[in-house]
Scaffold this motif. Structure first.
Motif, short mmCIF file in Angstrom:
data_model
loop_
_atom_site.label_atom_id
_atom_site.label_comp_id
_atom_site.label_asym_id
_atom_site.label_seq_id
_atom_site.Cartn_x
_atom_site.Cartn_y
_atom_site.Cartn_z
N PHE A 31 24.36 2.02 -44.26
CA PHE A 31 25.20 0.87 -44.53
C PHE A 31 25.69 0.81 -45.98
CE2 PHE A 31 25.43 -3.64 -45.97
CZ PHE A 31 26.64 -3.94 -45.37
N LEU A 32 24.79 0.96 -46.93
CA LEU A 32 25.19 0.83 -48.32
C LEU A 32 26.21 1.89 -48.72
CD1 LEU A 32 21.76 -0.08 -49.97
CD2 LEU A 32 23.70 -1.59 -49.57
N SER A 33 26.03 3.12 -48.23
CA SER A 33 26.99 4.19 -48.53
C SER A 33 28.35 3.90 -47.92
CB SER A 33 26.46 5.53 -48.02
OG SER A 33 25.26 5.88 -48.66
N LEU A 34 28.36 3.43 -46.68
CA LEU A 34 29.63 3.09 -46.02
C LEU A 34 30.32 1.93 -46.75
CD1 LEU A 34 28.83 3.24 -42.21
CD2 LEU A 34 30.69 4.44 -43.35
N TRP A 35 29.56 0.94 -47.11
CA TRP A 35 30.12 -0.23 -47.79
C TRP A 35 30.77 0.20 -49.12
CZ3 TRP A 35 26.58 -4.93 -49.48
CH2 TRP A 35 27.41 -5.95 -49.96
N GLN A 36 30.07 1.05 -49.88
CA GLN A 36 30.63 1.50 -51.16
C GLN A 36 31.89 2.31 -50.95
OE1 GLN A 36 29.32 0.71 -54.45
NE2 GLN A 36 31.48 1.27 -54.66
N ARG A 37 31.87 3.20 -49.95
CA ARG A 37 33.06 4.01 -49.69
C ARG A 37 34.23 3.12 -49.25
NH1 ARG A 37 33.63 10.03 -47.51
NH2 ARG A 37 32.29 10.21 -49.34
N ARG A 75 34.72 0.02 -50.15
CA ARG A 75 35.20 -0.67 -51.36
C ARG A 75 36.07 0.24 -52.23
NH1 ARG A 75 31.08 -4.58 -54.65
NH2 ARG A 75 31.27 -6.42 -53.30
N ASP A 76 35.76 1.51 -52.25
CA ASP A 76 36.47 2.45 -53.13
C ASP A 76 37.82 2.90 -52.56
OD1 ASP A 76 34.34 2.32 -54.85
OD2 ASP A 76 33.40 4.16 -54.13
N ASP A 77 38.11 2.51 -51.32
CA ASP A 77 39.32 2.99 -50.63
C ASP A 77 40.38 1.89 -50.61
OD1 ASP A 77 41.19 4.24 -49.10
OD2 ASP A 77 39.99 4.30 -47.27
N ASP A 78 41.47 2.08 -51.31
CA ASP A 78 42.53 1.07 -51.34
C ASP A 78 43.24 0.93 -49.99
OD1 ASP A 78 42.01 0.53 -53.97
OD2 ASP A 78 43.50 1.94 -54.74
N ALA A 79 43.16 1.95 -49.14
CA ALA A 79 43.82 1.90 -47.83
C ALA A 79 42.81 1.65 -46.72
CB ALA A 79 44.57 3.20 -47.58
N ARG A 80 41.73 0.97 -47.05
CA ARG A 80 40.64 0.75 -46.09
C ARG A 80 41.07 -0.13 -44.92
NH1 ARG A 80 38.69 -2.12 -51.17
NH2 ARG A 80 39.57 -4.20 -50.97
N CYS A 81 40.23 -0.13 -43.88
CA CYS A 81 40.46 -1.01 -42.73
C CYS A 81 40.29 -2.47 -43.16
CB CYS A 81 39.49 -0.66 -41.61
SG CYS A 81 37.75 -0.64 -42.11
N ASP A 82 40.88 -3.37 -42.38
CA ASP A 82 40.75 -4.79 -42.70
C ASP A 82 39.30 -5.25 -42.61
OD1 ASP A 82 43.44 -5.03 -43.12
OD2 ASP A 82 43.88 -5.89 -41.15
N ARG A 83 38.60 -4.81 -41.54
CA ARG A 83 37.22 -5.23 -41.32
C ARG A 83 36.38 -4.02 -40.93
NH1 ARG A 83 36.18 -10.64 -40.55
NH2 ARG A 83 34.59 -10.33 -38.97
N LEU A 84 35.30 -3.82 -41.68
CA LEU A 84 34.36 -2.75 -41.38
C LEU A 84 33.12 -3.36 -40.73
CD1 LEU A 84 33.23 0.17 -41.61
CD2 LEU A 84 32.38 -0.48 -43.89
N HIS A 85 32.84 -2.92 -39.51
CA HIS A 85 31.62 -3.35 -38.81
C HIS A 85 30.63 -2.19 -38.80
CE1 HIS A 85 32.19 -7.31 -36.89
NE2 HIS A 85 33.48 -7.03 -37.02
N VAL A 86 29.43 -2.46 -39.26
CA VAL A 86 28.34 -1.50 -39.15
C VAL A 86 27.26 -2.13 -38.27
CG1 VAL A 86 26.60 -0.13 -40.35
CG2 VAL A 86 28.83 -0.56 -41.44
N VAL A 87 26.97 -1.47 -37.15
CA VAL A 87 25.93 -1.94 -36.24
C VAL A 87 24.73 -1.03 -36.44
CG1 VAL A 87 25.29 -2.37 -33.84
CG2 VAL A 87 27.65 -2.75 -34.60
N ALA A 88 23.65 -1.58 -36.99
CA ALA A 88 22.46 -0.80 -37.30
C ALA A 88 21.31 -1.23 -36.40
CB ALA A 88 22.07 -0.97 -38.77
N LEU A 89 20.60 -0.27 -35.87
CA LEU A 89 19.48 -0.55 -34.97
C LEU A 89 18.19 -0.07 -35.61
CD1 LEU A 89 22.06 0.52 -32.94
CD2 LEU A 89 20.49 -0.61 -31.37
#
Length: 600
Positions: free
Chosen positions: A32-38, A40-54
């Motif tokens: 999650f933390l790596s995805l979140w940082q990536r 944030r660093d992407d100006d063309a990112r998706c509107d909403r990032l969902h991470v489902v962690a089990l």
């Protein structure tokens, strides 16, 4: 796995660029933390990032530190949930990054209970590979990618299971990550996973400006939807949501029933949303001393203390109380022991509604003093009409959050809702002045400071009388005196009263989600006699959030998040079996299964 190896099989961030929603499922609870940082660093990112962690329940013991040098890790630590099983939804970056934690004893069992459309999977290959891959195939979106580290016989077994479930595995060295892409050559699932609304314009109508309607408007506005909020009153929160205060708490039963799990999920998610409103400087008039529940009998008190120990609930969720302990905590003598919810309490429903509307005022257009007589769908949009036949508003999505009137507007089968009159009583200062916190049980008592105490409420089924009755005040006093004995021995003076009407169903569960197309179901009644909820035809763009009974404070916000997730095709915030228990089509489904509806 290094970050480059982790993201390379998924072609990130390229695949999420310019998308509205991207969903990443992680059964290792590590990315999650790596995805979140990536993101944030992407100006063309998706509107909403969902991470489902089990993860297993024990993983919640390893909470990140709020003093972590990483700002993201510290923010995650501050949002870390209580150690209770179920689905926890945490939101970051103004709700644009969403972490859905699915916590249970068996990760594969928990995965099978979710409902979502995934773009990418990062796997822990432990467990039965066939069961795991069948779950992946139920959730995989077109071209969804898979990555995992596995070797030897386990790798070969997983490759075979992936191929049997419609995934094409990439050939690579056995010491490299196993990667695959969802590309079935045949039908591998009965139902398509959730898809977003196909409406070009993100416009919605919400009918009803109480707790349910204001919450739905708020959660849709958080996703950028423009909402027309219609209510027959001059101001929001006038009916049951207009009570001076209401109590909120989860429920603890001897078994972890569907109702207990749903209420727990609603309670925890609601607390997060309220804290966000308070952080934005909205005053919700929320009490802070906790809430005490008095058992009906000593046997119940003992049984619930055993259940709390058996389920290993943490003390910040619930604590068993002896009579002496409960009396010390409450500040007044109590009749029996019970249990204490440190984060339960009392709150102003009207203040919640006002805060939700103010927080999203740029996207919500209220239409007060407006009564909706009829709704109709023209194949493209929903239209609302007044008693004169004039159109009020139209939009591709409409949500019925107007309690008793929702079933009429939607023409629901079998009159599934009933009205329950509730009269509450405001006592002048006196017998309950020393009460330190809300107390519930056979009734409830809420300290109001210099305004006395609020007690209630009667439960009068199908009673339409709006007048305040002396007998109702006496009933409230007697019921609360059964919990707080000094109310029976001290003089009491009734200062005020109020009557409101709860909307309930026969199974006491709310109606939340997309409504069924009942005409289509009648036409296909024979084929649907053995149907499951996902088999039912649904009304395009028509949703409901009503029949909350006495639990609107706990259920309304979660209901709004579930409906917004269904509309947007996002991962659901609760397990699918819980959503099916509150599905507005459940009574129609039972009638079809029992042969009570014949094909037209």
């Amino acid at each position: 796995m290094t970050e480059s190896l982790l993201f390379a099989p998924h072609d990130l961030p390229a695949r999420w660029r310019h998308k509205r929603v991207f969903t990443f499922v992680d059964t290792t609870f590590s990315v999650f933390l790596s995805l979140w940082q990536r993101w944030r660093d992407d100006d063309a990112r998706c509107d909403r990032l969902h991470v489902v962690a089990l993860a297993p329940l024990a993983s919640l013991d390893d909470a990140p530190s709020a003093d972590d040098a990483s700002p993201l890790a510290a923010e995650l630590a501050r949002a870390w949930p209580m150690r209770v099983p179920g689905v926890h939804r945490l939101e970051f970056d103004e709700g644009r990054v969403v972490l859905t934690l699915a916590i249970g004893d068996d990760v594969q069992e928990m995965l099978a209970k979710l409902w979502l459309r995934a773009d990418a999977f990062h796997l822990d290959p432990a467990g039965d590979p066939r069961k795991l891959c069948k779950s992946l195939a139920r959730f995989a979106g077109d071209g969804a990618t898979v990555s995992t580290i596995v070797a030897g016989d386990a790798r070969a077994q997983l490759e075979r299971a992936l191929a049997a479930s419609g995934f094409a595995c990439s050939s690579s060295a056995t010491d490299a990550p196993l990667t695959a892409r969802f590309a079935p050559r045949w039908r591998v699932r009965r139902h398509e996973p959730p898809l977003p609304s196909d409406a070009n314009a993100h416009d919605a109508i919400v009918i009803g400006a109480g707790l349910a309607g204001c919450a739905v408007s708020s959660r849709l506005a958080a996703r950028g939807w423009r909402v027309t909020l219609i209510d027959r009153h001059a101001l929001p929160a006038r009916d049951a949501s207009g009570n001076p205060a209401g109590v909120f708490h989860p429920i603890v039963w001897r078994d972890d029933s569907v109702a207990a799990r749903l209420t727990r999920a609603g309670f925890l998610y609601t607390l997060r949303r309220w804290r966000a409103l308070e952080a934005a400087h909205h005053d919700l008039s929320r009490s802070g001393a906790g809430l005490l529940q008095i058992a009906d009998t000593q046997e119940d008190a003992d049984a619930l203390a055993g259940a709390i120990a058996r389920f290993a609930y943490p003390p910040d969720y619930v604590q068993p109380m002896t009579r002496d302990d409960a009396s010390r905590l409450a500040g007044v003598d109590v009749a029996r022991g019970g249990w204490f919810f440190p984060h339960g309490g009392a709150i102003s429903p009207a203040a919640i509604c006002a805060a939700q509307l103010a927080d999203a005022s740029a996207l919500i257009t209220p239409r007060m003093n407006t009564d909706v007589a009829r709704i109709a769908h023209d194949g493209r949009v929903w239209r609302t009409f007044d008693a004169n036949g004039d159109e009020i508003a139209n939009a591709p999505v409409i949500v019925l959050a107007n309690a008793h009137d929702a079933a009429r507007l939607a023409h629901l089968h079998g009159e599934p809702t009933r009205s329950v009159r509730g009269q509450l009583t405001v006592l002048a200062q006196g017998a309950l002045d020393a009460l330190r916190m809300p107390v519930i049980g056979e009734g409830y008592a809420v300290p109001l400071g210099s305004d006395g105490a609020l007690i209630g409420a009667t439960y009068d089924i199908d009673d339409t009388d709006r007048e305040i009755r002396d007998t109702g005040h006496l009933e409230n006093i007697e019921r609360v005196a059964g919990m707080l004995p000094q109310l029976a021995s001290a003089p009491t003076q009734v200062r005020a009263g109020r009557v409101a009407f709860r909307c309930v169903t026969s199974d006491r569960m709310p109606m939340i989600g997309q409504l069924a197309d009942e005409n289509a179901a009648r036409r296909d009644a024979h084929q649907l006699s053995g149907a499951w909820p996902l088999d039912l035809p649904r009304m395009q763009g028509l949703y409901g959030a009503f029949a909350f009974g006495s639990r609107g404070l706990v259920w309304a916000t979660l209901a709004a998040e579930l409906i917004a997730s269904q509309i947007e095709g996002e991962p659901w915030p609760i397990e699918r079996e819980l959503a099916e228990a509150i599905d507005p089509a459940r009574f129609l489904l039972r009638a079809l299964r029992h042969g009570e509806i014949g094909s037209a």
